[in-house]
Write a protein that holds these residues in place. Sequence first.
Motif, PDB file in Angstrom:
ATOM      1  N   GLY A 184       0.827  -1.207   0.000  1.00  0.00           N
ATOM      2  CA  GLY A 184       0.000   0.000   0.000  1.00  0.00           C
ATOM      3  C   GLY A 184       0.854   1.247   0.000  1.00  0.00           C
ATOM      4  O   GLY A 184       1.996   1.236   0.442  1.00  0.00           O
ATOM      5  N   ILE A 185       0.272   2.309  -0.510  1.00  0.00           N
ATOM      6  CA  ILE A 185       0.978   3.577  -0.609  1.00  0.00           C
ATOM      7  C   ILE A 185       0.147   4.620   0.106  1.00  0.00           C
ATOM      8  O   ILE A 185      -1.006   4.852  -0.260  1.00  0.00           O
ATOM      9  N   PHE A 220      -2.377  -0.754  -3.688  1.00  0.00           N
ATOM     10  CA  PHE A 220      -3.487   0.164  -3.429  1.00  0.00           C
ATOM     11  C   PHE A 220      -3.005   1.475  -2.837  1.00  0.00           C
ATOM     12  O   PHE A 220      -1.939   1.559  -2.241  1.00  0.00           O
ATOM     13  N   ASP A 225      -5.442  -4.621   5.706  1.00  0.00           N
ATOM     14  CA  ASP A 225      -5.118  -4.428   4.281  1.00  0.00           C
ATOM     15  C   ASP A 225      -4.442  -5.675   3.708  1.00  0.00           C
ATOM     16  O   ASP A 225      -4.718  -6.088   2.579  1.00  0.00           O
ATOM     17  N   VAL A 251       5.006  -8.993   1.322  1.00  0.00           N
ATOM     18  CA  VAL A 251       4.696  -7.567   1.393  1.00  0.00           C
ATOM     19  C   VAL A 251       5.979  -6.759   1.210  1.00  0.00           C
ATOM     20  O   VAL A 251       6.787  -6.639   2.131  1.00  0.00           O
ATOM     21  N   VAL A 283       8.053  -3.618   1.299  1.00  0.00           N
ATOM     22  CA  VAL A 283       7.977  -2.284   1.924  1.00  0.00           C
ATOM     23  C   VAL A 283       9.372  -1.780   2.236  1.00  0.00           C
ATOM     24  O   VAL A 283      10.339  -2.535   2.199  1.00  0.00           O
TER      25      VAL A 283
END
Length: 332
Positions: free
Chosen positions: A9-10, A42, A139, A148, A150
Motif C-alpha cells: 500500500g501507498i 493500493f 489491508d 509484502v 515495503v
Amino acid sequence: MSPKRFLSGINPSSSKGLHLGNYLGAVQQHVAFQAQGECYYFIADLHSLNSIFDPREVADNTFNTYLDFLALGLDPDKCVFYIESDIPAIPQIQTILNNCVTVSEMNRMHAYKDKLAKGADAEAINMGLFNYPVLMAADILAFRADAVPVGRDQQQHVEICREMAHTFNLRYGDVLKEPEVLIKADVAAVIGTDGERKMSKSLGNDITIFADEQTIRQQIFATVTDRNRVHPTDPGDPDKNVLFSYMKFLGYDETKRRDYEDRYRRGAVGDVEIKKEFFAHYLAYFADQRAKRAELAARPDDIRAMMQANAVKANAVADQTLADVRRAVGLD
Ligand code: ADP
Ligand code: TRP
C-alpha cells in the motif's frame, strides 16, 4: 502451486508527489514484481485520514498518487491497483483483528512512537494513528498476501501483522495467511539532499519526480556535497557527495561517473558541474514517465473508470476472506 501474491500500500500523505527515495525504495520493486507473481497494490486513503483533515487534500492526493504510480509503471493489465476505501471488507476485518493484538504490543509501534519523539503530545495522538498497524494488517490479510514489499520503516508493521494472523489462526483455525516481509536491501534508505538523513518529504531533503523542472533543479542544486570542500580546486571525497550515489542508482554511465569521481578527488571539477550533469541525467531518466503522467492527467474520467474496475476485482478477493473470517469467529 498458485503464483506468489505480492501486496503493498501507498499512503497518499503528500501533495508534493513521489520522490526519488519512494521510487528507488518502493516503486521500482512494485513494478518489477508485476512480472513475478500476482500483485495487489493500493492507495491507502483511509490511512491518510490520520494526518490530513482537509477533504479536498485527501481526494487530490489519492487521485494524484494513483496517477504517479501509473506513470511510473504500475499496469492494471498486470496487477490489481485499487483505492483502499473502495474495499469495505478491510475496515470490517480491522474491527475483528483489534481483538488479536494487545495494547502493550501496540505501544511498541514506530509510527506512533516517532510522533511522540518529534514532540507530539501523547494525549493529542489520534486513535487512527495509534491503531494504524491494525488497519495495515487488515489491508494485508484481506488479500491473503504471501509477500509484502515495503521500506525498512514498515518492517515492524508487517511483523505485527504476522503475529495478528498467527493469533487469529491459533484461536479460530487456519484462516489467514501469515505474510513475509520483503525489504530491498541496497536501497533500504536513500539518503536525502542534506547528505545525512533518509530522504523524506517531511524533511524537505527530497528530489521529486513530477514537479516542474524549475523545482527539481532547485532541489538538486540545494544538495549538500562534501562540506570540507570550499573551492572547486579543493580535493573532495566522492563518498561525501550523495549525487554520486544517485548517479549509481539511476544508471548513469559508469565510466563517466568514475571519471567525475576521480576529478572530484583531485579537485579538478566543481560541484556545480556535477549538479548540472546530474540534473540533465535526472530529467532524461524520467522523461517518459513525466510525459505519461501529463497524458494520464488529461483523462480523469478514464482514470476513475480504471479505479472502479480494479475495485471490483479486489472486492471479489477481500469479500471471500471476510466471509471466511466471519464464519470462523461466529458471526454467521
Ligand atoms: P516519506 O518518508 O517521504 O514520508 P513514505 O513514508 O510515504 O515517504 O514512504 C512511501 C514508501 O517509500 C515506503 O515504502 C517507504 O519505505 C519508501 N521510502 C520513503 N523514503 C525512502 C527512502 N529515503 N529510501 C528508501 N525508501 C523510501
Ligand atoms: N503504512 C504504509 C506506509 O506508510 C502504507 C501501507 C498501508 C501499507 N497499508 C499497507 C504497506 C499494507 C504495505 C501493506 O508506507
